[in-house]
Write a protein that holds these residues in place. Structure first.
Motif, PDB file in Angstrom:
ATOM      1  N   VAL A 182     -19.980  39.867  30.054  1.00 26.37           N
ATOM      2  CA  VAL A 182     -19.890  40.072  28.607  1.00 26.37           C
ATOM      3  C   VAL A 182     -20.790  41.233  28.190  1.00 26.37           C
ATOM      4  O   VAL A 182     -20.407  42.090  27.380  1.00 26.37           O
ATOM      5  N   GLN A 183     -21.994  41.287  28.771  1.00 25.59           N
ATOM      6  CA  GLN A 183     -22.899  42.388  28.454  1.00 25.59           C
ATOM      7  C   GLN A 183     -22.312  43.728  28.886  1.00 25.59           C
ATOM      8  O   GLN A 183     -22.408  44.732  28.179  1.00 25.59           O
ATOM      9  N   ALA A 184     -21.667  43.735  30.059  1.00 24.33           N
ATOM     10  CA  ALA A 184     -21.032  44.954  30.550  1.00 24.33           C
ATOM     11  C   ALA A 184     -19.915  45.399  29.610  1.00 24.33           C
ATOM     12  O   ALA A 184     -19.745  46.589  29.342  1.00 24.33           O
ATOM     13  N   PHE A 185     -19.148  44.446  29.091  1.00 24.12           N
ATOM     14  CA  PHE A 185     -18.081  44.775  28.155  1.00 24.12           C
ATOM     15  C   PHE A 185     -18.658  45.367  26.863  1.00 24.12           C
ATOM     16  O   PHE A 185     -18.036  46.215  26.233  1.00 24.12           O
ATOM     17  N   LYS A 191     -16.836  56.529  31.087  1.00 21.53           N
ATOM     18  CA  LYS A 191     -16.726  57.775  31.831  1.00 21.53           C
ATOM     19  C   LYS A 191     -16.966  57.584  33.317  1.00 21.53           C
ATOM     20  O   LYS A 191     -17.943  56.980  33.734  1.00 21.53           O
ATOM     21  N   LYS A 192     -16.061  58.165  34.116  1.00 20.21           N
ATOM     22  CA  LYS A 192     -16.197  58.106  35.553  1.00 20.21           C
ATOM     23  C   LYS A 192     -17.449  58.876  35.947  1.00 20.21           C
ATOM     24  O   LYS A 192     -17.738  59.942  35.417  1.00 20.21           O
ATOM     25  N   GLY A 193     -18.176  58.344  36.901  1.00 24.28           N
ATOM     26  CA  GLY A 193     -19.375  59.023  37.364  1.00 24.28           C
ATOM     27  C   GLY A 193     -20.639  58.509  36.718  1.00 24.28           C
ATOM     28  O   GLY A 193     -21.733  58.711  37.240  1.00 24.28           O
ATOM     29  N   THR A 194     -20.522  57.811  35.580  1.00 24.78           N
ATOM     30  CA  THR A 194     -21.696  57.205  34.966  1.00 24.78           C
ATOM     31  C   THR A 194     -22.013  55.908  35.695  1.00 24.78           C
ATOM     32  O   THR A 194     -21.147  55.308  36.319  1.00 24.78           O
ATOM     33  N   PRO A 195     -23.258  55.453  35.639  1.00 24.67           N
ATOM     34  CA  PRO A 195     -23.626  54.235  36.375  1.00 24.67           C
ATOM     35  C   PRO A 195     -22.820  53.014  35.920  1.00 24.67           C
ATOM     36  O   PRO A 195     -22.515  52.861  34.740  1.00 24.67           O
ATOM     37  N   VAL A 196     -22.503  52.169  36.861  1.00 23.96           N
ATOM     38  CA  VAL A 196     -21.822  50.909  36.567  1.00 23.96           C
ATOM     39  C   VAL A 196     -22.884  49.885  36.192  1.00 23.96           C
ATOM     40  O   VAL A 196     -23.825  49.654  36.962  1.00 23.96           O
ATOM     41  N   SER A 197     -22.754  49.266  35.028  1.00 28.19           N
ATOM     42  CA  SER A 197     -23.797  48.344  34.574  1.00 28.19           C
ATOM     43  C   SER A 197     -23.744  47.001  35.297  1.00 28.19           C
ATOM     44  O   SER A 197     -24.758  46.336  35.442  1.00 28.19           O
ATOM     45  N   HIS A 222     -16.260  50.160  35.491  1.00 26.71           N
ATOM     46  CA  HIS A 222     -16.726  50.396  34.128  1.00 26.71           C
ATOM     47  C   HIS A 222     -15.882  49.557  33.162  1.00 26.71           C
ATOM     48  O   HIS A 222     -14.668  49.696  33.136  1.00 26.71           O
ATOM     49  N   ALA A 223     -16.536  48.743  32.390  1.00 29.07           N
ATOM     50  CA  ALA A 223     -15.803  47.890  31.451  1.00 29.07           C
ATOM     51  C   ALA A 223     -15.497  48.687  30.196  1.00 29.07           C
ATOM     52  O   ALA A 223     -16.060  48.456  29.124  1.00 29.07           O
ATOM     53  N   GLY A 224     -14.605  49.651  30.320  1.00 28.64           N
ATOM     54  CA  GLY A 224     -14.275  50.523  29.203  1.00 28.64           C
ATOM     55  C   GLY A 224     -13.262  49.924  28.255  1.00 28.64           C
ATOM     56  O   GLY A 224     -12.891  48.749  28.350  1.00 28.64           O
ATOM     57  N   THR A 225     -12.807  50.754  27.339  1.00 28.60           N
ATOM     58  CA  THR A 225     -11.869  50.273  26.320  1.00 28.60           C
ATOM     59  C   THR A 225     -10.539  49.835  26.926  1.00 28.60           C
ATOM     60  O   THR A 225      -9.915  48.897  26.442  1.00 28.60           O
ATOM     61  N   ALA A 226     -10.101  50.502  27.998  1.00 29.60           N
ATOM     62  CA  ALA A 226      -8.846  50.113  28.649  1.00 29.60           C
ATOM     63  C   ALA A 226      -8.966  48.718  29.249  1.00 29.60           C
ATOM     64  O   ALA A 226      -8.046  47.903  29.165  1.00 29.60           O
ATOM     65  N   MET A 248     -12.911  40.137  24.654  1.00 28.79           N
ATOM     66  CA  MET A 248     -14.219  39.788  25.203  1.00 28.79           C
ATOM     67  C   MET A 248     -14.062  38.538  26.078  1.00 28.79           C
ATOM     68  O   MET A 248     -13.565  37.511  25.606  1.00 28.79           O
ATOM     69  N   PRO A 249     -14.432  38.598  27.361  1.00 29.05           N
ATOM     70  CA  PRO A 249     -14.200  37.465  28.265  1.00 29.05           C
ATOM     71  C   PRO A 249     -14.844  36.172  27.776  1.00 29.05           C
ATOM     72  O   PRO A 249     -15.968  36.170  27.270  1.00 29.05           O
ATOM     73  N   GLY A 250     -14.125  35.076  27.932  1.00 19.69           N
ATOM     74  CA  GLY A 250     -14.629  33.738  27.665  1.00 19.69           C
ATOM     75  C   GLY A 250     -14.576  32.914  28.938  1.00 19.69           C
ATOM     76  O   GLY A 250     -13.867  33.274  29.892  1.00 19.69           O
ATOM     77  N   LYS A 251     -15.277  31.824  28.967  1.00 23.52           N
ATOM     78  CA  LYS A 251     -15.386  31.042  30.199  1.00 23.52           C
ATOM     79  C   LYS A 251     -14.031  30.512  30.672  1.00 23.52           C
ATOM     80  O   LYS A 251     -13.698  30.598  31.857  1.00 23.52           O
ATOM     81  N   ALA A 252     -13.228  29.978  29.747  1.00 27.55           N
ATOM     82  CA  ALA A 252     -11.960  29.364  30.157  1.00 27.55           C
ATOM     83  C   ALA A 252     -10.996  30.402  30.722  1.00 27.55           C
ATOM     84  O   ALA A 252     -10.409  30.208  31.788  1.00 27.55           O
ATOM     85  N   SER A 253     -10.843  31.513  30.020  1.00 27.84           N
ATOM     86  CA  SER A 253      -9.900  32.530  30.482  1.00 27.84           C
ATOM     87  C   SER A 253     -10.376  33.186  31.769  1.00 27.84           C
ATOM     88  O   SER A 253      -9.582  33.451  32.680  1.00 27.84           O
ATOM     89  N   LEU A 254     -11.688  33.442  31.878  1.00 31.16           N
ATOM     90  CA  LEU A 254     -12.219  34.092  33.073  1.00 31.16           C
ATOM     91  C   LEU A 254     -12.111  33.161  34.290  1.00 31.16           C
ATOM     92  O   LEU A 254     -11.774  33.601  35.389  1.00 31.16           O
ATOM     93  N   THR A 255     -12.357  31.877  34.075  1.00 26.44           N
ATOM     94  CA  THR A 255     -12.235  30.919  35.175  1.00 26.44           C
ATOM     95  C   THR A 255     -10.798  30.847  35.664  1.00 26.44           C
ATOM     96  O   THR A 255     -10.533  30.825  36.871  1.00 26.44           O
TER      97      THR A 255
END
Length: 267
Positions: A182-185, A191-197, A222-226, A248-255
């Motif tokens: 969720v924080q990554a989102f 942008k490609k080449g930037t650090p992955v969080s 990268h958890a970008g807009t796409a 935004m990911p939730g527990k039920a859908s992500l599981t």
């Protein structure tokens, strides 16, 4: 094979117009009676059932083009539910074969059309489907209770379990932290080449690619807009709406996504 295999098999034909391979396939199996541009909504379900290895569960070993006969077969097997008590009370769910009567009845003899359920909205106002031969294409649709005559519930094979190793050095399924994801989102570094969080974001993106919701070029960690847009589409597919389908990911859908694509969700 499984319920999910059946859904994916129908989804494979999304965007198909007419005349098409589905009609040609059905004609080859069932003869000249199906020459020309015949109605192919139930032929789509039949072909998908064959491709998914669920032909016996969905079609009882019989090809169907006539929706009335198909619904009657579900009823004869004790696997039919008429849509007489509303969407929530009926229990309709993903994988059910849903039949429609545009006149608004629940009578099998008046059925006009068929599709497969991919989800139900959180408020139970809508049923999400994929249907062949809807406005002459195979497409996703959103249906209301008045459209639905009833549904058949196939006895799908259970989903295959992922292989595990009994040794202490055996491989483990990848883990995805919901909190970190969720924080990554929220960080949104497109942008490609930037650090992955958060590196395990890529497991989620690869699953979205497999679901045909995200282009492979965006599965870069990268958890970008796409990625967020693709996750919102997944939430809609699972039957969520409003704030529950904001990407935004939730527990039920992500599981649920993890179970289908080989990763586990942790806090």
């Amino acid at each position: 094979m499984s319920l999910e295999a059946m859904v994916k098999a129908v989804e494979r034909w999304i965007g198909t117009a007419e005349p098409n391979e589905i009609q040609a396939w059905y004609r080859q199996r069932n003869g000249s009676l199906y020459n020309g541009n015949f109605a192919w909504c139930d032929a789509t379900i039949t072909l998908a059932a064959v491709e998914a290895g669920e032909y016996d569960a969905v079609c009882f070993g019989t090809d169907f083009a006539y929706t009335v006969a198909h619904a009657a077969r579900f009823k004869a097997a004790g696997q039919w539910t008429a849509m007489t008590n509303g969407i929530k009370a009926s229990g309709i769910r993903r994988g059910d074969i849903v039949f429609f009567d545009w006149a608004g009845t629940s009578e099998i003899g008046k059925i006009d059309h068929v599709g497969i359920v991919t989800g139900v909205s959180a408020d139970y106002k809508y049923v999400y489907t994929v249907e062949g031969n809807t406005l002459n294409v195979c497409a996703r649709r959103v249906r209301v209770v008045q459209d639905i005559a009833g549904f058949g519930r196939p006895k799908y094979k259970p989903a295959p379990r992922p292989a595990t190793s009994s040794g202490s050095s055996g491989s483990k399924r990848p883990q995805v932290s919901l909190k970190a994801l969720v924080q990554a989102f929220k960080v949104d570094a497109p942008k490609k080449g930037t650090p992955v969080s958060y590196a395990p974001t890529k497991y989620v993106e690869q699953a979205l690619v497999a679901e045909k919701l995200l282009a492979a070029q965006y599965a870069d960690g990268h958890a970008g807009t796409a990625t967020r847009s693709a996750y919102a589409l997944l939430q809609h597919r699972y039957g969520y709406s409003g704030k529950d389908a904001d990407g935004m990911p939730g527990k039920a859908s992500l599981t649920r996504l993890g179970k289908a694509h080989g990763f586990d969700v942790v806090a």
